[in-house]
Write an enzyme that holds these catalytic residues in place. Structure first.
Site, mmCIF file in Angstrom:
data_model
loop_
_atom_site.group_PDB
_atom_site.id
_atom_site.type_symbol
_atom_site.label_atom_id
_atom_site.label_comp_id
_atom_site.label_asym_id
_atom_site.label_seq_id
_atom_site.Cartn_x
_atom_site.Cartn_y
_atom_site.Cartn_z
ATOM 1 N N GLU A 44 0.827 -1.213 0.000
ATOM 2 C CA GLU A 44 0.000 0.000 0.000
ATOM 3 C C GLU A 44 0.865 1.268 0.000
ATOM 4 O OE1 GLU A 44 -3.684 1.901 2.658
ATOM 5 O OE2 GLU A 44 -2.732 0.029 3.251
ATOM 6 N N LYS A 131 -8.814 3.840 -3.226
ATOM 7 C CA LYS A 131 -9.405 3.279 -2.026
ATOM 8 C C LYS A 131 -10.769 3.909 -1.743
ATOM 9 C CE LYS A 131 -7.879 1.924 2.626
ATOM 10 N NZ LYS A 131 -6.760 2.020 3.585
ATOM 11 N N CYS A 165 -6.180 -2.699 1.782
ATOM 12 C CA CYS A 165 -6.301 -2.735 3.231
ATOM 13 C C CYS A 165 -7.726 -3.104 3.675
ATOM 14 C CB CYS A 165 -5.851 -1.389 3.799
ATOM 15 S SG CYS A 165 -5.291 -1.416 5.513
#
Length: 330
Positions: A44, A131, A165
């Site tokens: 990430e 995201k 995530c």
């Protein structure tokens, strides 16, 4: 079916100084491709580094904190943008070798930042995934993505997509990606803790796909190194000498401990078994994937098909971009 060789580059990013990070990423990706990898995954926000101060520096979330503001300004100044020419070496590596590279970055759109896991693919534009929901303190840095960047790349060997995530705990996001039929999924994490490993293994089992759970290795000293690189670059660009932002440095100095992200990357089969696992240091993790396992696993579980109930449940996905402003032509 010829096995697919994949690699996870578990390395320490160069925080903040994104041009230096791109140069580092190209070298690491090239080494992985020279090792035979046809798909290479980074963790990430490898380009720019994970903003560890949000979790680790006391007071970072306080209103009007000078250090937090300074670091945000640096990220905005350094961040990648659409059609960023600095990324051309990564694209050229893909074009020359036929490899696919998945790498995270801080991306600037207008005056906001996104957490973007980019997929570089040969002969095609970069596939973005922003995201959808930044987690907890991350909302102080990143904007929320939208459905326009939910997608997969269709390679000759199968399809590859990614989530970032805690998106792996968004059931409808998982369902959307399963509907796209991933052969390989890149699960991007700052570090692969036990619960993150569980989420990655669950995704592999539920989605009947291979999962590359990619984590970073990141220490407190890396943050200072990045801050110094930014100051050096500014001086080289005509600034008034090497001036390290005092407020940013003070905030980073308040972080306790040294090793903050500890890797733990793993490669997981569609039945949730771990094929390969990294330790806590820097390394490149390789594995060969037998993609026939994907279709064999579907015989007992296909959450998008025979194990679904479309007469009971329906998922509607809006793939439209949501820029927030619509300039109409009168």
């Amino acid at each position: 079916m010829t096995p697919l060789k994949v690699a996870i580059v578990q390395a320490a990013p160069i925080p903040l100084a994104i041009p230096d990070g791109i140069e580092q990423a190209v070298q690491l990706a090239r080494e992985a491709v020279e090792g035979g990898a046809q798909l290479v995954a980074f963790g990430e926000t490898f380009l720019g580094g994970y903003p560890l101060w949000l979790d680790e520096a006391p007071g970072a979330a306080l209103w009007d904190h000078p250090g937090t503001k300074a670091l945000h300004r640096i990220l905005l100044e350094q961040a990648i943008v659409q059609n960023d020419e600095r990324l051309l070496p990564l694209q050229e590596l893909c074009d020359a070798t036929g490899a696919v590279i998945s790498i995270g970055a801080h991306e600037r759109v207008r005056r906001s930042l996104y957490n973007n896991q980019m997929t570089f693919r040969p002969g095609l534009p970069v596939l973005d995934h922003r995201k959808l929901v930044p987690t907890h303190g991350e909302r102080l840095v990143w904007m929320r993505g939208d459905g326009s960047t939910l997608g997969v790349h269709q390679a000759e060997w199968g399809s590859v997509g990614s989530l970032i995530c805690w998106e792996h705990w968004m059931p409808l996001a998982r369902a959307a990606m399963h509907n796209l039929g991933e052969s390989v999924h890149v699960a991007c994490w700052p570090t692969v803790r036990e619960e993150y490993a569980l989420a990655s293994r669950h995704y592999a089992m539920e989605g009947r796909c291979f999962v590359l759970a990619a984590g970073l290795v990141q220490a407190k000293n890396d943050l200072f190194d990045g801050l110094e690189r930014v100051a050096l670059a500014q001086a080289a660009g005509g600034g008034s000498g090497q001036v390290i932002d005092a407020a940013a440095k003070e905030l980073l100095e308040a972080i306790e401990g040294e090793a903050l992200n500890r890797g733990g990357s793993m490669i997981i089969a569609p039945d949730a078994r771990i094929i390969a696992q990294a330790g806590e240091g820097e390394e490149t993790l390789f594995a060969e994937l037998d993609l026939s396992e994907v279709e064999e696993g579907l015989s007992s579980l296909d959450t998008d098909g025979h194990y679904s109930r479309p007469d009971v449940f329906e998922l509607r996905i809006d793939r439209g971009a949501k820029p927030g402003v619509d300039w109409t032509n009168d």
